[in-house]
Design a protein around this motif. Structure first.
Motif, short mmCIF file in Angstrom:
data_model
loop_
_atom_site.label_atom_id
_atom_site.label_comp_id
_atom_site.label_asym_id
_atom_site.label_seq_id
_atom_site.Cartn_x
_atom_site.Cartn_y
_atom_site.Cartn_z
N ASP A 1 0.82 -1.21 0.00
CA ASP A 1 0.00 0.00 0.00
C ASP A 1 0.85 1.26 0.00
O ASP A 1 0.50 2.26 -0.63
CB ASP A 1 -0.95 0.00 1.20
N SER B 1 -1.52 3.87 -1.51
CA SER B 1 -2.88 3.65 -1.02
C SER B 1 -2.89 3.79 0.49
O SER B 1 -2.74 2.82 1.23
CB SER B 1 -3.35 2.25 -1.45
N THR B 2 -3.03 5.04 0.95
CA THR B 2 -2.97 5.31 2.38
C THR B 2 -4.19 6.09 2.83
O THR B 2 -4.83 6.73 1.98
CB THR B 2 -1.70 6.14 2.72
N VAL C 1 -3.02 3.10 5.34
CA VAL C 1 -2.98 1.65 5.12
C VAL C 1 -4.18 0.99 5.79
O VAL C 1 -4.72 1.49 6.78
CB VAL C 1 -1.66 1.05 5.62
N LYS D 1 -4.94 -5.29 -6.54
CA LYS D 1 -4.64 -3.89 -6.26
C LYS D 1 -3.83 -3.28 -7.39
O LYS D 1 -4.03 -2.12 -7.76
CB LYS D 1 -3.85 -3.77 -4.94
#
Lengths: 205, 205, 205
Positions: free
Chosen positions: B48, B53-54, B56, B107
């Motif tokens: 992440d 992508s935070t 997390v 993802k």
């Protein structure tokens, strides 16, 4: 194109330094690849994470992975010949840290950081791949112990910002900074210059 | 719901592997918990962070912390019985890496990465929890030395993208990829298959 | 201003703890600086990366670098006197973790995390600088082995959220949390309280 070629040379040199360390530790082929990978891209990855420039570049451009994979296979196949390349590798590596330092500085400038922090970012780019390599191999990072490595990056970075104050074309400070990094490191290695020793009494020094 | 249950099984298995390593190192109860935690979520966290992508996921969904806390307390209380669970744990762990690999791949697909990098992201998700566990415990990561672990993830990931080219329902490539990861790892362990040894001369091999 | 002063005291104390560890390991002056730096800002950096608050703060505010540089030079010059400061340093360090815990909690609250995860974020802020320091120095992190350090942060964090439920002014829970962290750690050290030992049979305990 010119910069890109040097960039690839830097990645190759860093990957091979990772391969050599990993093979000293008798890692398996997957371990050798991972160590080569983090040595080559770890500094830039840490930089991108610190400034929030994600996804990190090697996820978006497959040339990094391809270069490192090719280098690792080549280095493993010709592993008994690697020692004859030591001088060329040192040269590639030195050019690589020069370029990596400037790439890191540019990234810092692009997001408006203070010049001092840009120099820090350049130094992280150039030197933390090796730090992560050493941690994964369970060693105290070598640049914390005996290399005039980060110092070369810092001086090159300072040189860049000084040259930038002069009325020069855009590429000059950039190339000038790289030349300073390379020169400082070569001189330090040739003349065995190290950082001042802080563990002896003044008299002993 | 089905995936979620397997996910939780994976977290439990990974947590217990962390507890066992931490207790081997005689860490205190807080250290045991942290090692269990990073083993279970470290790979996904690194993924992440790399893709940006935070926050997390375990910061946003408390089920991760709750599961790991419960597992650690259970594992510490029944620590003398853990050895009888070794086979079940290996199975959970293997199912866990299959699922973690596919989660990582999804993802990567979601943000438009190249399939090869998606496989890399899946492998990171499945294997870097163990890498961080080993670093925190001051060991060279075991997957760099002797496990056919990452290889199983990579083959499963490639299988996923091949299956995806076929005219199948959405879930098939996903489940197929997990089955490949599990099969490769089970076969490797059963038949003691390892990566090719690169430290012997061709004759010795 | 008051908080800021304590923040600086915390950075100084953490930096000096990094200097002392790095000098034990005979690192060169650059290594000493890096270890001091990561000890002082590593916890906050990990926190900011986990929540996606980038660029991390020390890249944007040069006071962190300046404070750490000054501390490192001072500590190296007066290295033979450091042992006489041990008690003051312990006090600064304890105040520092109290404040760091609350700073981390505030950051979690600001992005709407669950109170339990906010406490986790506060604990990470206060304790992971030391964890990274120990990893870079090739040691198993000390807080996983014998320090009632994280426990103090967790109790202080819980105290903060309990106090926040009462009809008090804004600053009270904040200061109350810090006081709890400090008190727990001081009492633990004074009375040699440790976490329960999980490696003996009940009889031995």
């Amino acid at each position: 194109m010119f910069y890109f070629t040097i960039d690839i040379l830097g990645i190759i040199a860093f990957s091979i330094s990772g391969v050599m360390m990993a093979m000293d530790k008798k890692l398996d082929i997957f371990g050798v690849f991972i160590i080569a990978f983090v040595t080559a891209v770890g500094g830039g990855t840490l930089r991108d994470i610190l400034i929030g420039s994600t996804p990190v570049i090697w996820l978006e451009d497959i040339v990094y992975l391809a270069t490192i994979l090719g280098t690792v296979f080549g280095a493993v196949i010709f592993r008994s010949q690697l020692k004859y390349l030591r001088k060329s590798l040192f040269l590639f590596d030195t050019i690589g840290i020069g370029l990596y330092t400037m790439v890191g500085i540019q990234k810092g400038v692009a997001i408006g950081l203070h010049p001092i922090m840009c120099v820090g970012l350049g130094t992280i780019t150039a030197s933390f791949g090796g730090v992560i390599r050493d941690i994964l191999c369970n060693e105290i990072p070598v640049i914390f112990r005996k290399e005039v490595y980060a110092t070369a990056c810092i001086l090159g970075g300072i040189g860049y910002f000084l040259l930038e104050k002069l009325p020069l074309k855009d590429a000059y400070p950039y190339v000038g900074g790289i030349i300073i990094v390379i020169t400082v490191r070569l001189l330090a290695v040739l003349f065995k210059i190290t950082l001042p020793n802080i563990y002896k009494t003044p008299k002993e020094v």
